[in-house]
Design a protein around this motif. Structure first.
Motif, PDB file in Angstrom:
ATOM      1  N   ASP A  33       0.820  -1.208   0.000  1.00  7.45           N
ATOM      2  CA  ASP A  33       0.000   0.000   0.000  1.00  7.45           C
ATOM      3  C   ASP A  33       0.854   1.259   0.000  1.00  7.45           C
ATOM      4  O   ASP A  33       1.078   1.859  -1.042  1.00  7.45           O
ATOM      5  N   ARG A  34       1.391   1.645   1.178  1.00 16.67           N
ATOM      6  CA  ARG A  34       2.078   2.931   1.287  1.00 16.67           C
ATOM      7  C   ARG A  34       3.439   2.751   1.954  1.00 16.67           C
ATOM      8  O   ARG A  34       3.728   1.720   2.542  1.00 16.67           O
ATOM      9  N   GLU A  35       4.251   3.817   1.879  1.00 14.06           N
ATOM     10  CA  GLU A  35       5.543   3.837   2.554  1.00 14.06           C
ATOM     11  C   GLU A  35       5.776   5.210   3.162  1.00 14.06           C
ATOM     12  O   GLU A  35       5.357   6.227   2.603  1.00 14.06           O
ATOM     13  N   LEU A  36       6.442   5.226   4.312  1.00 14.49           N
ATOM     14  CA  LEU A  36       6.853   6.469   4.953  1.00 14.49           C
ATOM     15  C   LEU A  36       8.341   6.377   5.254  1.00 14.49           C
ATOM     16  O   LEU A  36       8.748   5.580   6.099  1.00 14.49           O
ATOM     17  N   PRO A  37       9.173   7.160   4.564  1.00 16.70           N
ATOM     18  CA  PRO A  37      10.608   7.121   4.839  1.00 16.70           C
ATOM     19  C   PRO A  37      10.913   7.605   6.262  1.00 16.70           C
ATOM     20  O   PRO A  37      10.505   8.693   6.662  1.00 16.70           O
ATOM     21  N   LEU A  38      11.588   6.748   7.031  1.00 16.62           N
ATOM     22  CA  LEU A  38      12.050   7.079   8.371  1.00 16.62           C
ATOM     23  C   LEU A  38      13.351   6.334   8.608  1.00 16.62           C
ATOM     24  O   LEU A  38      13.587   5.286   7.996  1.00 16.62           O
ATOM     25  N   ARG A  39      14.162   6.817   9.529  1.00 20.16           N
ATOM     26  CA  ARG A  39      15.413   6.139   9.836  1.00 20.16           C
ATOM     27  C   ARG A  39      15.161   4.995  10.822  1.00 20.16           C
ATOM     28  O   ARG A  39      14.815   5.217  11.968  1.00 20.16           O
TER      29      ARG A  39
END
Length: 327
Positions: A33-39
């Motif tokens: 579905d979706r992605e959220l760039p985070l470290r």
């Protein structure tokens, strides 16, 4: 129903992009579905009522990120220590507890009615070590378990469960210290509902420890120790035990290097291993929903699913997964 996946990213040598989500169909299959760039958001937990999810950014300068259910960052705050690896929320939704692995500390944060973090209320640091020269050179807080106002903190480095009372103002008052067998390297604690028994994941020595909670809540005594897998591990590398789940009279325990989820019968006081279910490479974390096991197979760059009790595997590619949250 959505499945959220935490990961290790390039910030810590992984292949993940941050948080990835999948849509879960009624038959249990997943669709990206979706992605959220985070470290390196290595651990995820949802607030019990507010529409937010918290993530540990497992870095030397540890961070906690608050994310909306629409996958938007709502805020960040220092975790108060190095390499935060686990989060817990009090049942009333008023406090968030963060385990900082490398600094051997536990942070407490106040939460508003909207789930947003309003500030840090306490920080406790553990001292000590264990017999394993590399894994237990110092305190390593790996998990905090909250029941009512009792917080039981699992310390992999010191072979202890330290319990505190969480006051209304978010302060931690020491209650008791329960020793585990030397070299256990406790990683997680899980109470068995309706009983005074609980189970401790012995990451370092590859065991499952059964403990009994005494009349004073948060105080535990050893009942039994069993090996983590049905078939004895004989590999060249240690079998790092990882995560457990309880469903009715079954306990499921994942092992890295053995790369299995072992099913135990816990109808009696001492668990009996029934089967080792292949689970993908390095099963760091898993969850069980509607008869399906969803495994974060860290070294396979995939979420691996299979029916409870074993069966055909399905693999869903995603970079270096570390945590599976179904919400």
């Amino acid at each position: 129903m959505d499945v959220w996946i935490g990961s290790y990213t390039s910030a810590t040598g992984g292949n993940g992009t941050g948080i990835s989500t999948f849509r879960r169909s009624p038959d249990g299959t997943l669709t990206p579905d979706r992605e959220l760039p985070l470290r390196s958001p290595s651990w995820l937990i949802a607030h019990p009522s507010a529409p937010v999810v918290y993530a540990t950014n497992e870095l030397g300068d540890g961070v906690i990120t608050t994310v909306s259910t629409d996958l938007e960052v709502l805020g960040t705050i220092s975790s108060g220590g190095a390499d935060p690896c686990h989060l817990a929320v009090s049942a009333d939704g008023r406090h968030l507890l963060c385990s900082n692995y490398s600094s051997g500390s536990l942070s407490v944060f106040a939460l508003g009615a909207d789930g947003l973090i309003t500030g840090q209320t306490d920080l406790v640091r553990h001292e000590g070590s264990g017999p394993h020269p590399e894994r237990q050179e110092s305190a390593h807080v790996h998990q905090a378990v909250v029941r009512d106002r009792i917080v039981s903190v699992v310390d992999l480095g010191t072979d202890e469960i330290r319990s505190y009372e969480l006051a209304e103002n978010g302060k931690l008052d020491p209650l008791s210290v329960s020793a585990m067998p030397p070299g256990t390297g406790p990683r997680q604690l899980r109470r068995r509902p309706g009983t005074d028994l609980a189970y401790v994941v012995g990451e370092v020595n590859g065991t499952l420890v059964v403990v009994r909670e005494e009349e004073q809540p948060g105080t535990f005594t050893q009942v039994a120790v069993v090996q983590a897998t049905k078939e004895p591990w004989q590999g060249d590398e240690p079998n790092w035990v990882a995560h457990l789940e309880i469903v009715d009279e079954r306990l499921y325990l994942s092992s890295r290097n053995a790369d299995v989820v072992t099913e135990f019968d816990i109808s009696a006081e001492t668990p009996v291993a029934l089967a080792d279910h292949p689970s993908g490479a390095w099963p760091r974390h898993f969850t069980i929903v509607d008869g399906t096991v969803y495994v974060a197979a860290q070294r396979d760059d995939a979420v691996v699913t299979f029916p409870v009790g074993g069966g055909e595997q399905v693999r869903y590619p995603t970079g270096t997964p570390t945590c599976v949250l179904v919400r």
